[in-house]
Motif scaffolding. Structure first.
Motif, mmCIF file in Angstrom:
data_model
loop_
_atom_site.group_PDB
_atom_site.id
_atom_site.type_symbol
_atom_site.label_atom_id
_atom_site.label_comp_id
_atom_site.label_asym_id
_atom_site.label_seq_id
_atom_site.Cartn_x
_atom_site.Cartn_y
_atom_site.Cartn_z
ATOM 1 N N GLN A 45 -7.373 2.563 1.132
ATOM 2 C CA GLN A 45 -8.318 1.933 0.207
ATOM 3 C C GLN A 45 -7.743 0.568 -0.152
ATOM 4 N N HIS A 46 -8.162 -0.439 0.624
ATOM 5 C CA HIS A 46 -7.621 -1.790 0.440
ATOM 6 C C HIS A 46 -8.297 -2.438 -0.764
ATOM 7 N N ALA A 56 0.829 -1.205 0.000
ATOM 8 C CA ALA A 56 0.000 0.000 0.000
ATOM 9 C C ALA A 56 0.863 1.256 0.000
ATOM 10 N N VAL A 57 2.006 1.175 0.700
ATOM 11 C CA VAL A 57 2.850 2.352 0.853
ATOM 12 C C VAL A 57 3.285 2.902 -0.498
ATOM 13 N N ASP A 58 3.667 2.015 -1.421
ATOM 14 C CA ASP A 58 4.049 2.559 -2.722
ATOM 15 C C ASP A 58 3.028 2.277 -3.814
ATOM 16 N N GLY A 59 1.868 1.765 -3.441
ATOM 17 C CA GLY A 59 0.893 1.370 -4.449
ATOM 18 C C GLY A 59 -0.300 2.291 -4.613
ATOM 19 N N GLU A 100 -2.517 3.282 -2.583
ATOM 20 C CA GLU A 100 -3.746 2.858 -1.899
ATOM 21 C C GLU A 100 -4.034 3.713 -0.673
ATOM 22 N N LEU A 101 -3.053 4.525 -0.267
ATOM 23 C CA LEU A 101 -3.279 5.391 0.890
ATOM 24 C C LEU A 101 -3.922 6.683 0.411
#
Ligand code: C2E
Ligand code: CA
Ligand code: CA
Ligand code: CA
Length: 278
Positions: free
Chosen positions: A65-66, A33-36, A38-39
């Motif tokens: 946003q999972h 999530a950190v680099d994708g 999604e945050l």
């Protein structure tokens, strides 16, 4: 009997495994999530206390946003992020994203607004903090006083001398400092007096029971008096009813935040809300 015991045991074992698996899966997902992308941040407006509805800034609140689980709230993943050190890159992302949004508001003419970012205890004690804050401000060409850093009273109290040193450096930089969840920790007055903070944020718990519990009104009124004596702004969070709003304004709070006045929403929705008020 043996069978039941065995079933009981295997059921227990199975649920342990499921928990551990979920935990590992979530950790794996959080790394991505950190680099994708999604945050995301939601912004909750902060208002000047009083009758009119004048926005004075916003608090940035983290969401995830999972891809399968939907929108996750901080209490579903912050602790995991803290335990694994992922809070450092995540916190840095929050800092940069909040500064980016504030620089847009600034360019639109909201130069007296502040964006508030929550710092976890782990982030606060991390050696890179000062540099990361400086870098986020510089990258977005933002004056330091447009950024409020919120740390909880408990975090600020954990190691008083270390906290004073860190807060001193942030304060020298010109960053605005807020003590969050105030009233739940055990600050001594002497310590509070030495703290280079600008704002006390009254814990939501006191506001919630304001109408039912006369102690809470007395505590808030004492915090306001304390803040005035020490030249600190007083913010009340969790304002949900008009009578709470009237009460807090009457007690002398400087600013208010809460679902009554505005919920945390994505930036576009926040901007639309501000336009509607103007
Ligand atoms: P907090 O800093 O005390 O933030 C206030 C929380 O109260 C937010 O929950 C907000 O949505 C909620 N809130 C605001 N107004 C009302 C109201 O009128 N009624 C009620 N019932 N609730 C209200 P949220 O967004 O779930 O955040 C929970 C906590 O997670 C925050 O508490 C903060 O400690 C932490 N957090 C949020 N974003 C970040 C972040 O970027 N970094 C770190 N380290 N922690 C964060
Ligand atoms: Ca906060
Ligand atoms: Ca709080
Ligand atoms: Ca009580």
């Amino acid at each position: 009997a043996k069978g039941a015991g065995k079933n009981g045991y295997s059921f227990f074992e199975q649920s342990m495994n499921t928990n551990a698996r979920n935990h590992l899966q979530l950790l794996h997902d959080l790394r991505q999530a950190v680099d994708g992308r999604e945050l995301l941040l939601h912004f909750q407006p902060k208002f000047a206390a009083g009758n009119g509805r004048r926005v004075i800034g916003a608090e940035a609140l983290l969401r995830w946003q999972h891809p399968r689980r939907g929108l996750l709230m901080p209490d579903q993943f912050i602790e995991l992020a803290e335990k694994t050190g992922l809070i450092i890159p995540i916190g840095n992302w929050v800092l940069n994203e909040a500064c980016r949004q504030m620089s847009l508001w600034y360019a639109e003419g909201h130069r007296d607004w502040r964006v508030a970012v929550n710092l976890s205890a782990v982030q606060f004690c991390h050696a890179g903090l000062i540099g990361n804050v400086r870098a986020a401000l510089d990258r977005h060409h933002l004056p330091a006083n447009c950024l409020t850093l919120e740390i909880t009273e408990t975090t600020a109290m954990r190691d008083a001398d270390a906290s004073l040193a860190i807060l001193g450096q942030l304060s020298d930089m010109g960053v605005d400092l807020s003590i969050d969840d105030f009233g739940t920790g055990y600050s001594s007055l002497l310590y509070l007096k030495r703290l280079p903070a600008n704002e006390l944020k009254i814990d939501r718990g006191f506001v919630r029971d304001l109408e039912r519990d006369s102690d809470d009104a007395a505590i808030i009124s004492a915090i306001v008096a304390l803040g005035q004596a020490l030249d600190l702004r007083i913010v009340a969070e969790g304002v949900e009813t008009e009578s709470q709003q009237a009460f807090l304004t009457g007690l002398g709070c400087d600013s208010l935040q809460g679902f009554l006045l505005g919920k945390p929403v994505p930036a576009e929705q926040f901007n639309a809300g501000v336009k509607a008020l103007a």
